[in-house]
Design a protein around this motif. Structure first.
Motif, PDB file in Angstrom:
ATOM      1  N   TYR B  36       0.171  46.772  27.597  1.00 54.11           N
ATOM      2  CA  TYR B  36      -1.438  46.797  28.693  1.00 54.11           C
ATOM      3  C   TYR B  36       0.011  47.093  29.495  1.00 54.11           C
ATOM      4  O   TYR B  36       1.093  46.951  30.174  1.00 54.11           O
ATOM      5  N   GLN B  38      -0.723  47.135  33.778  1.00 54.52           N
ATOM      6  CA  GLN B  38      -1.340  46.807  34.922  1.00 54.52           C
ATOM      7  C   GLN B  38      -0.712  47.674  36.539  1.00 54.52           C
ATOM      8  O   GLN B  38       0.531  47.173  36.713  1.00 54.52           O
ATOM      9  N   ASN B  41      -3.361  45.806  41.961  1.00 54.75           N
ATOM     10  CA  ASN B  41      -4.561  44.960  42.717  1.00 54.75           C
ATOM     11  C   ASN B  41      -5.797  45.776  41.381  1.00 54.75           C
ATOM     12  O   ASN B  41      -7.113  46.053  41.892  1.00 54.75           O
ATOM     13  N   GLN B  42      -5.216  46.359  39.963  1.00 50.48           N
ATOM     14  CA  GLN B  42      -6.504  46.603  39.132  1.00 50.48           C
ATOM     15  C   GLN B  42      -6.458  45.327  37.774  1.00 50.48           C
ATOM     16  O   GLN B  42      -5.722  44.415  37.998  1.00 50.48           O
ATOM     17  N   GLY B  43      -7.412  44.826  36.629  1.00 44.16           N
ATOM     18  CA  GLY B  43      -7.011  44.566  35.795  1.00 44.16           C
ATOM     19  C   GLY B  43      -6.153  45.296  34.599  1.00 44.16           C
ATOM     20  O   GLY B  43      -5.424  46.491  35.274  1.00 44.16           O
ATOM     21  N   LEU B  44      -6.188  45.062  33.535  1.00 49.28           N
ATOM     22  CA  LEU B  44      -5.215  45.608  32.253  1.00 49.28           C
ATOM     23  C   LEU B  44      -6.103  46.202  32.229  1.00 49.28           C
ATOM     24  O   LEU B  44      -7.276  46.792  31.499  1.00 49.28           O
ATOM     25  N   LEU B  46      -5.009  49.017  28.646  1.00 51.45           N
ATOM     26  CA  LEU B  46      -4.602  48.937  27.597  1.00 51.45           C
ATOM     27  C   LEU B  46      -3.763  50.661  27.445  1.00 51.45           C
ATOM     28  O   LEU B  46      -3.648  51.269  26.907  1.00 51.45           O
ATOM     29  N   PHE B  90       3.097  44.628  29.836  1.00 46.93           N
ATOM     30  CA  PHE B  90       2.765  43.061  29.686  1.00 46.93           C
ATOM     31  C   PHE B  90       2.907  43.646  27.888  1.00 46.93           C
ATOM     32  O   PHE B  90       1.753  44.296  27.553  1.00 46.93           O
ATOM     33  N   THR B 106       5.602  37.386  29.895  1.00 49.16           N
ATOM     34  CA  THR B 106       5.263  37.005  31.419  1.00 49.16           C
ATOM     35  C   THR B 106       6.037  38.900  32.264  1.00 49.16           C
ATOM     36  O   THR B 106       5.694  38.841  33.196  1.00 49.16           O
TER      37      THR B 106
END
Lengths: 116, 114
Positions: B36, B38, B41-44, B46, B90, B106
């Motif tokens: 993923y 990121q 200031n955003q989500g993850l 794919l 990630f 992490t």
């Protein structure tokens, strides 16, 4: 494009306050998740739901609670916020489609919570 | 229990250079593996995933990853870095029993040097 929304995006609140973080998705997904993410750390699953009236605790213990009364809505509540709750909270949803091995999780933009 | 190790919390590469982000996993059952991305200031989002079949997986934005069972690795690569690739990456693993619960590494922060 994924349609999963989180409000508020940023929240600064004092110790002892009750807060609810909202998460909604318009994709009709049965499965929804809450993750906690600290800076420089991995995401930890704190709650998940496989459908209406289904909620389970995740791998990381959390003092928050969740509810799933409607498919599209999965709010997270902290009854009494503390500074240790300061973190980013990410909501996600997924759907297992017939004939597919697995389906991806779609993430919302997150809520950054600061408890003073 | 499953776990993911991402070697290098920060990686810097020059624009146009090869990007290599390392991910090793531990799983007692055949894994499903994910990368993923990121942005601030955003989500993850794919990038790509491996479930079964071909071990070389191609994703969005020119990224690809190869599942190597013998090395328990799923490293992410891109032949030529672009400034827009600067983000947090990630690696994640889930079991293949269909519960879609992800265990994340992490993260690796990728910086692109002009």
């Amino acid at each position: 494009e994924a349609d999963i929304y989180q409000t508020p995006r940023y929240l600064v609140i004092g110790t002892g306050k009750k807060i609810t973080l909202e998460c909604s998705q318009t994709m009709g997904h049965d499965k929804m998740y809450w993750y906690q993410q600290d800076p420089g750390m991995e995401l930890h699953l704190i709650h998940y739901s496989y459908g209406v009236n289904s909620t389970e605790k995740g791998d990381l213990s959390s003092e928050s609670t969740v509810s799933r009364i409607r498919t599209e809505h999965f709010p997270l509540t902290l009854e009494s916020a503390r500074p240790s709750h300061t973190s980013q909270y990410l909501c996600a949803s997924s759907e297992r489609l017939r004939g597919r091995d697995s389906d991806e999780q779609f993430f919302g933009p997150g809520t950054r919570l600061t408890v003073l | 229990a499953q776990s993911v190790t991402q070697l290098g919390s920060h990686v810097s590469v020059s624009e146009g250079a090869l990007v290599l982000l390392r991910c090793n996993y531990s799983s007692s059952v055949p894994p499903y593996l994910f990368w993923y991305v990121q942005y601030p200031n955003q989500g993850l989002q794919l990038l790509l995933k491996y479930t079964t079949g071909a071990t070389l997986v191609k994703g969005i934005n020119g990224f690809e990853a190869e599942f190597k069972k013998s090395e328990t690795s799923f490293h992410l690569t891109k032949p030529s870095a672009h400034m827009s690739d600067a983000a947090e990456y990630f690696c994640a693993v889930s079991d293949n029993f269909g519960n879609e619960k992800l265990t994340f590494g992490t993260g690796t922060r990728l910086t692109i040097i002009p």
